[in-house]
Design a protein around this motif. Structure first.
Motif, mmCIF file in Angstrom:
data_model
loop_
_atom_site.group_PDB
_atom_site.id
_atom_site.type_symbol
_atom_site.label_atom_id
_atom_site.label_comp_id
_atom_site.label_asym_id
_atom_site.label_seq_id
_atom_site.Cartn_x
_atom_site.Cartn_y
_atom_site.Cartn_z
ATOM 1 N N ASP A 212 85.517 58.274 63.153
ATOM 2 C CA ASP A 212 86.515 58.941 63.996
ATOM 3 C C ASP A 212 87.346 59.826 63.084
ATOM 4 O O ASP A 212 88.012 59.336 62.169
ATOM 5 C CB ASP A 212 87.397 57.902 64.701
ATOM 6 C CG ASP A 212 88.273 58.504 65.800
ATOM 7 O OD1 ASP A 212 88.636 59.687 65.687
ATOM 8 O OD2 ASP A 212 88.614 57.784 66.747
ATOM 9 N N THR A 213 87.329 61.136 63.332
ATOM 10 C CA THR A 213 88.029 62.073 62.454
ATOM 11 C C THR A 213 89.501 62.244 62.800
ATOM 12 O O THR A 213 90.199 63.027 62.148
ATOM 13 C CB THR A 213 87.368 63.467 62.490
ATOM 14 O OG1 THR A 213 87.470 64.001 63.821
ATOM 15 C CG2 THR A 213 85.915 63.403 62.080
ATOM 16 N N CYS B 253 91.718 78.358 58.568
ATOM 17 C CA CYS B 253 91.912 76.908 58.543
ATOM 18 C C CYS B 253 90.567 76.200 58.714
ATOM 19 O O CYS B 253 89.610 76.768 59.230
ATOM 20 C CB CYS B 253 92.896 76.479 59.625
ATOM 21 S SG CYS B 253 94.514 77.291 59.474
ATOM 22 N N TYR B 254 90.498 74.955 58.292
ATOM 23 C CA TYR B 254 89.232 74.227 58.217
ATOM 24 C C TYR B 254 88.793 73.669 59.563
ATOM 25 O O TYR B 254 87.646 73.834 59.973
ATOM 26 C CB TYR B 254 89.378 73.100 57.197
ATOM 27 C CG TYR B 254 88.111 72.334 56.908
ATOM 28 C CD1 TYR B 254 87.164 72.839 56.013
ATOM 29 C CD2 TYR B 254 87.854 71.100 57.499
ATOM 30 C CE1 TYR B 254 86.005 72.136 55.726
ATOM 31 C CE2 TYR B 254 86.700 70.395 57.221
ATOM 32 C CZ TYR B 254 85.776 70.913 56.338
ATOM 33 O OH TYR B 254 84.628 70.216 56.060
ATOM 34 N N LEU C 7 81.199 71.108 66.480
ATOM 35 C CA LEU C 7 82.042 70.125 67.158
ATOM 36 C C LEU C 7 82.102 68.829 66.369
ATOM 37 O O LEU C 7 81.102 68.371 65.806
ATOM 38 C CB LEU C 7 81.498 69.840 68.561
ATOM 39 C CG LEU C 7 81.637 70.960 69.583
ATOM 40 C CD1 LEU C 7 80.807 70.657 70.820
ATOM 41 C CD2 LEU C 7 83.109 71.160 69.959
ATOM 42 N N LEU C 8 83.281 68.225 66.342
ATOM 43 C CA LEU C 8 83.487 66.936 65.707
ATOM 44 C C LEU C 8 83.968 65.923 66.739
ATOM 45 O O LEU C 8 84.454 66.288 67.812
ATOM 46 C CB LEU C 8 84.520 67.065 64.583
ATOM 47 C CG LEU C 8 84.162 68.029 63.460
ATOM 48 C CD1 LEU C 8 85.305 68.117 62.463
ATOM 49 C CD2 LEU C 8 82.874 67.596 62.758
ATOM 50 N N ALA C 9 83.839 64.648 66.383
ATOM 51 C CA ALA C 9 84.284 63.581 67.272
ATOM 52 C C ALA C 9 85.551 62.939 66.711
ATOM 53 O O ALA C 9 85.516 62.289 65.670
ATOM 54 C CB ALA C 9 83.201 62.515 67.440
ATOM 55 N N ALA D 11 80.796 62.828 59.143
ATOM 56 C CA ALA D 11 80.782 62.528 57.705
ATOM 57 C C ALA D 11 80.749 63.807 56.884
ATOM 58 O O ALA D 11 81.497 63.956 55.907
ATOM 59 C CB ALA D 11 79.582 61.651 57.366
ATOM 60 N N ALA D 12 79.895 64.734 57.265
ATOM 61 C CA ALA D 12 79.782 65.992 56.518
ATOM 62 C C ALA D 12 81.097 66.761 56.540
ATOM 63 O O ALA D 12 81.536 67.300 55.520
ATOM 64 C CB ALA D 12 78.655 66.843 57.096
ATOM 65 N N ALA D 13 81.749 66.790 57.703
ATOM 66 C CA ALA D 13 83.017 67.524 57.820
ATOM 67 C C ALA D 13 84.114 66.901 56.975
ATOM 68 O O ALA D 13 85.028 67.593 56.529
ATOM 69 C CB ALA D 13 83.448 67.583 59.274
#
Length: 418
Positions: A94-95, A248-249, A326-328, A366-368
């Motif tokens: 979870d980011t 921005c990232y 997209l990220l979760a 994970a990569a992000a």
């Protein structure tokens, strides 16, 4: 699954002791965790989802120490764990959490007037419940308290997920660009993994932009210069565009974005981390716990209810934007701990293919986070962050609620598979 009374008491005492640690002591080398066993552990899986889109059946994963060392077809004569009827996959990520946020002993979403022992107990509960729900890595953005908690988990003194944190965010629109640059430098110097930036008001207050272009460029420009990621809270389309243009990232929420901003984010490679399935649902389910604290007014809850019906359309627009990263992240707050997976379930139930939902919550996240070579997938050389669930989440994504086995770094924290 909750801690036993004795387990809670033990962890609370340990965590409370950490709260008394001075700032100087906080910089000391953390305790070395007890070494994982030198004896290989074998996990036989009826189905294995590797976190990168591949599915294999009747396969055995071998773990030695903290690492995955091999994946082979078939079942050994005496596997350490035989999960022939289960689905094995990487620990989830979870980011966007607020891991120290909690309800106090009166059930209110505040830690005002709490003792260190009371805070420590709640923190320990949060990280333990989150880990047992199958999340072996989380990024917590918004509190310097996370730094103490991260140290305890890394040192092996507290069971919890791998914890990344921003510490205190940039949330003062009166700061000058030079002050913002200094804040970014100080954030990295204190050991934070990412800089959290508030570029808009809360969605409860309409989500309007709160920073100038110069302020945003100072924040994200300085972060790029010194090599630290930025995570930008932005609801309004103008605030989203501002963050993208400033390089921005990652942008969290983007609730009021338009197709133009999403196309630009895809073009520039900016991550979008919306939060659809946990945060608002949690607030509405716990209105009595929040109402009257800060900007959690009765009117704010009415605002939340009004914009909920518009959420699926924005999500579908994101899904259909070619090349959008997209990220979760659930924006998991007090009351939502241990329910992080509802973000992924909501997304899949609203149009995302199940495998995409799973890979986003594992290898993509994970990569992000800069951990793509560490966790997020099951392969030789990766950290042994492994979970098992009852059922097949590719057929029914709600199977992710049924986590019966959790291993983090080769150590088993939960096994109720029988």
């Amino acid at each position: 699954m909750l801690l036993s009374t004795s387990g809670i008491r033990t962890i609370a005492i340990a965590t409370a002791a950490l709260l008394a640690t001075s700032a100087a002591q906080a910089q000391e080398t953390p305790f070395t965790p007890a070494p994982a066993t030198a004896k290989p552990i074998t996990i036989h899986a009826g189905e294995l989802i590797d976190g990168k889109g591949k599915v294999t059946r009747d396969v055995t994963v071998t773990v030695l120490g903290t690492k995955i060392t091999a994946i082979a077809p078939g079942k050994p004569a005496a596997p350490t764990y035989d999960f022939a009827k289960l689905t094995v996959m990487p620990g989830m990520i979870d980011t966007h959490v607020h891991i120290t946020a909690h309800f106090n002993d009166e059930g209110r979403a505040t830690d005002k007037d709490e003792t260190g022992e009371q805070k420590g107990l709640k923190w320990a509960e949060n990280v333990h419940v989150t880990l047992l729900s199958g999340f072996t890595t989380v990024q917590s953005i918004g509190s310097d308290d996370d730094l103490v908690l991260r140290k305890a988990i890394e040192g092996g003194r507290l069971p919890g997920p791998r914890l990344l944190t921003s510490g205190k965010p940039i949330n003062n629109p009166k700061m000058t660009p030079d002050e913002i640059r200094a804040f970014v430098d100080a954030t990295k110097a204190k050991g934070a993994d990412v800089v959290k930036i508030f570029a808009s008001a809360s969605s409860r207050d309409g989500g309007a932009p709160t920073m100038t272009d110069a302020q945003m460029e100072a924040a994200c420009g300085e972060a790029r210069k010194i090599g630290i990621r930025t995570w930008v809270h932005a609801h309004a389309a103008a605030a989203v565009r501002q963050a993208i243009n400033a390089g921005c990232y990652a942008i969290t929420h983007a609730r009021y974005t338009t197709q133009a901003e999403l196309n630009l984010a895809a073009e520039r490679g900016v991550f979008i981390e919306p939060s659809w399935g946990v945060v608002q649902q949690n607030y509405l389910a716990h209105q009595a716990n929040y109402e009257g604290i800060g900007n959690y007014s009765k009117e704010a809850f009415e605002q939340m209810r009004r914009y909920q019906p518009s959420t699926p359309a924005v999500w579908h627009m994101m899904l259909q934007t070619k090349g959008l990263k997209l990220l979760a992240g659930g924006d998991t707050n007090a009351g939502g701990e241990g329910h992080n997976v509802e973000e992924t379930i909501w997304r899949v139930e609203h149009g995302q293919p199940a495998m995409d939902g799973i890979t986003t919550t594992t290898s993509a996240d994970a990569a992000a986070l800069g951990l793509g070579e560490v966790t997020g997938s099951i392969a030789p050389g990766m950290e042994a962050d492994i979970i098992a669930v009852k059922g097949d989440p590719l057929k029914d994504i709600t199977a992710l609620r049924n986590v019966v086995f959790v291993m983090k770094g080769g150590k088993v924290y939960k096994n109720v598979a029988q």
